[in-house]
Design a protein around this motif. Structure first.
Motif, PDB file in Angstrom:
ATOM      1  N   PHE A 193     -23.148   7.274 -12.893  1.00 43.58           N
ATOM      2  CA  PHE A 193     -22.883   8.611 -12.374  1.00 43.58           C
ATOM      3  C   PHE A 193     -23.197   9.659 -13.437  1.00 43.58           C
ATOM      4  N   ARG A 194     -22.815   9.383 -14.679  1.00 41.47           N
ATOM      5  CA  ARG A 194     -23.124  10.301 -15.787  1.00 41.47           C
ATOM      6  C   ARG A 194     -24.643  10.470 -15.939  1.00 41.47           C
ATOM      7  N   LYS A 195     -25.375   9.375 -15.818  1.00 41.50           N
ATOM      8  CA  LYS A 195     -26.835   9.450 -15.932  1.00 41.50           C
ATOM      9  C   LYS A 195     -27.419  10.332 -14.832  1.00 41.50           C
ATOM     10  N   GLN A 196     -26.913  10.194 -13.621  1.00 39.89           N
ATOM     11  CA  GLN A 196     -27.420  11.000 -12.515  1.00 39.89           C
ATOM     12  C   GLN A 196     -27.168  12.486 -12.762  1.00 39.89           C
ATOM     13  N   LEU A 197     -26.004  12.811 -13.289  1.00 42.64           N
ATOM     14  CA  LEU A 197     -25.706  14.206 -13.591  1.00 42.64           C
ATOM     15  C   LEU A 197     -26.583  14.729 -14.725  1.00 42.64           C
ATOM     16  N   ALA A 198     -27.064  13.831 -15.590  1.00 38.29           N
ATOM     17  CA  ALA A 198     -27.918  14.217 -16.714  1.00 38.29           C
ATOM     18  C   ALA A 198     -29.401  14.282 -16.329  1.00 38.29           C
ATOM     19  N   GLY A 199     -29.729  14.029 -15.057  1.00 37.13           N
ATOM     20  CA  GLY A 199     -31.109  14.155 -14.612  1.00 37.13           C
ATOM     21  C   GLY A 199     -31.829  12.846 -14.369  1.00 37.13           C
ATOM     22  N   TYR A 200     -31.175  11.727 -14.568  1.00 31.78           N
ATOM     23  CA  TYR A 200     -31.802  10.437 -14.279  1.00 31.78           C
ATOM     24  C   TYR A 200     -31.853  10.236 -12.772  1.00 31.78           C
ATOM     25  N   SER A 201     -32.841   9.482 -12.320  1.00 36.14           N
ATOM     26  CA  SER A 201     -32.921   9.117 -10.910  1.00 36.14           C
ATOM     27  C   SER A 201     -33.124   7.610 -10.816  1.00 36.14           C
ATOM     28  N   LEU A 202     -32.772   7.061  -9.674  1.00 38.41           N
ATOM     29  CA  LEU A 202     -32.924   5.627  -9.465  1.00 38.41           C
ATOM     30  C   LEU A 202     -34.396   5.320  -9.230  1.00 38.41           C
ATOM     31  N   ALA A 203     -34.957   4.489 -10.081  1.00 35.30           N
ATOM     32  CA  ALA A 203     -36.370   4.118  -9.985  1.00 35.30           C
ATOM     33  C   ALA A 203     -36.464   2.637  -9.639  1.00 35.30           C
ATOM     34  N   LEU A 234     -44.272   2.278  -7.793  1.00 31.41           N
ATOM     35  CA  LEU A 234     -43.028   2.906  -8.215  1.00 31.41           C
ATOM     36  C   LEU A 234     -42.541   3.888  -7.165  1.00 31.41           C
ATOM     37  N   VAL A 235     -41.261   3.831  -6.862  1.00 25.02           N
ATOM     38  CA  VAL A 235     -40.609   4.833  -6.024  1.00 25.02           C
ATOM     39  C   VAL A 235     -39.335   5.263  -6.743  1.00 25.02           C
ATOM     40  N   HIS A 236     -38.973   6.526  -6.545  1.00 26.58           N
ATOM     41  CA  HIS A 236     -37.714   6.995  -7.128  1.00 26.58           C
ATOM     42  C   HIS A 236     -37.165   8.125  -6.279  1.00 26.58           C
ATOM     43  N   HIS A 237     -35.875   8.343  -6.441  1.00 23.61           N
ATOM     44  CA  HIS A 237     -35.202   9.400  -5.701  1.00 23.61           C
ATOM     45  C   HIS A 237     -33.994   9.848  -6.508  1.00 23.61           C
ATOM     46  N   ALA A 238     -33.870  11.153  -6.683  1.00 18.77           N
ATOM     47  CA  ALA A 238     -32.675  11.683  -7.335  1.00 18.77           C
ATOM     48  C   ALA A 238     -31.508  11.513  -6.372  1.00 18.77           C
ATOM     49  N   LEU A 239     -30.516  10.768  -6.767  1.00 15.15           N
ATOM     50  CA  LEU A 239     -29.427  10.439  -5.853  1.00 15.15           C
ATOM     51  C   LEU A 239     -28.426  11.568  -5.668  1.00 15.15           C
ATOM     52  N   ILE A 240     -28.273  12.416  -6.663  1.00 11.24           N
ATOM     53  CA  ILE A 240     -27.290  13.488  -6.567  1.00 11.24           C
ATOM     54  C   ILE A 240     -27.999  14.818  -6.742  1.00 11.24           C
ATOM     55  N   GLY A 241     -27.766  15.698  -5.807  1.00 13.10           N
ATOM     56  CA  GLY A 241     -28.307  17.045  -5.896  1.00 13.10           C
ATOM     57  C   GLY A 241     -27.246  18.032  -5.444  1.00 13.10           C
ATOM     58  N   PRO A 242     -27.403  19.300  -5.749  1.00 11.30           N
ATOM     59  CA  PRO A 242     -26.379  20.286  -5.400  1.00 11.30           C
ATOM     60  C   PRO A 242     -26.079  20.339  -3.911  1.00 11.30           C
ATOM     61  N   LYS A 243     -27.083  20.188  -3.071  1.00  9.69           N
ATOM     62  CA  LYS A 243     -26.853  20.274  -1.628  1.00  9.69           C
ATOM     63  C   LYS A 243     -26.130  19.059  -1.076  1.00  9.69           C
ATOM     64  N   GLU A 244     -26.069  17.975  -1.835  1.00 14.92           N
ATOM     65  CA  GLU A 244     -25.474  16.752  -1.332  1.00 14.92           C
ATOM     66  C   GLU A 244     -23.994  16.620  -1.679  1.00 14.92           C
ATOM     67  N   LEU A 245     -23.495  17.481  -2.552  1.00 20.67           N
ATOM     68  CA  LEU A 245     -22.081  17.434  -2.899  1.00 20.67           C
ATOM     69  C   LEU A 245     -21.310  18.328  -1.934  1.00 20.67           C
ATOM     70  N   ARG A 246     -20.275  17.752  -1.322  1.00 19.84           N
ATOM     71  CA  ARG A 246     -19.444  18.538  -0.410  1.00 19.84           C
ATOM     72  C   ARG A 246     -18.043  17.947  -0.392  1.00 19.84           C
ATOM     73  N   TYR A 247     -17.097  18.751   0.019  1.00 19.49           N
ATOM     74  CA  TYR A 247     -15.726  18.293   0.100  1.00 19.49           C
ATOM     75  C   TYR A 247     -15.526  17.474   1.370  1.00 19.49           C
ATOM     76  N   VAL A 248     -14.733  16.438   1.255  1.00 19.68           N
ATOM     77  CA  VAL A 248     -14.426  15.597   2.401  1.00 19.68           C
ATOM     78  C   VAL A 248     -13.046  15.978   2.906  1.00 19.68           C
ATOM     79  N   THR A 249     -12.948  16.200   4.220  1.00 17.93           N
ATOM     80  CA  THR A 249     -11.665  16.594   4.775  1.00 17.93           C
ATOM     81  C   THR A 249     -10.875  15.427   5.329  1.00 17.93           C
ATOM     82  N   ALA A 250     -11.536  14.309   5.583  1.00 18.54           N
ATOM     83  CA  ALA A 250     -10.837  13.134   6.123  1.00 18.54           C
ATOM     84  C   ALA A 250     -11.520  11.878   5.621  1.00 18.54           C
ATOM     85  N   GLU A 251     -10.742  10.814   5.581  1.00 17.71           N
ATOM     86  CA  GLU A 251     -11.291   9.522   5.173  1.00 17.71           C
ATOM     87  C   GLU A 251     -10.791   8.461   6.135  1.00 17.71           C
ATOM     88  N   TYR A 252     -11.699   7.649   6.644  1.00 21.19           N
ATOM     89  CA  TYR A 252     -11.360   6.600   7.583  1.00 21.19           C
ATOM     90  C   TYR A 252     -11.714   5.269   6.943  1.00 21.19           C
TER      91      TYR A 252
END
Length: 91
Positions: free
Chosen positions: A8-18, A70-88
């Motif tokens: 998670f720290r790596k993702q916040l530092a700009g790493y992406s899953l390759a 090679l394929v890669h995708h940044a897993l965490i981006g600003p638009k993907e973080l949101r608050y969760v109101t319920a958990e099931y």
């Protein structure tokens, strides 16, 4: 105090899953191709961790490389973080 996951720290530092699909020739039968899948967090566009792995492969392993996809995708981006109101939870 809870420890934050290193990935998670790596993702916040700009790493992406390759993920790399490495196709190589068998050492004893050069006409036969085989694949190997490599996956790690790396920094685009130079991918230094993948490059280090491929350098190791060339230096230490007998099966010569044929190709690398090679394929890669940044897993965490600003638009993907949101608050969760319920958990099931399901069984």
């Amino acid at each position: 105090m809870r420890k934050v996951d290193e990935d998670f720290r790596k993702q916040l530092a700009g790493y992406s899953l390759a993920t790399a699909e490495i196709t190589y020739r068998l050492p004893d039968a050069r006409r036969i191709l085989q694949t190997f899948t490599w996956q790690d967090y790396d920094i685009a566009p130079k991918f230094p961790r993948l490059q280090a792995f491929l350098d190791f492969w060339d230096r230490e392993l007998d099966g010569p490389l044929h190709s690398v996809r090679l394929v890669h995708h940044a897993l965490i981006g600003p638009k993907e973080l949101r608050y969760v109101t319920a958990e099931y939870q399901l069984h």
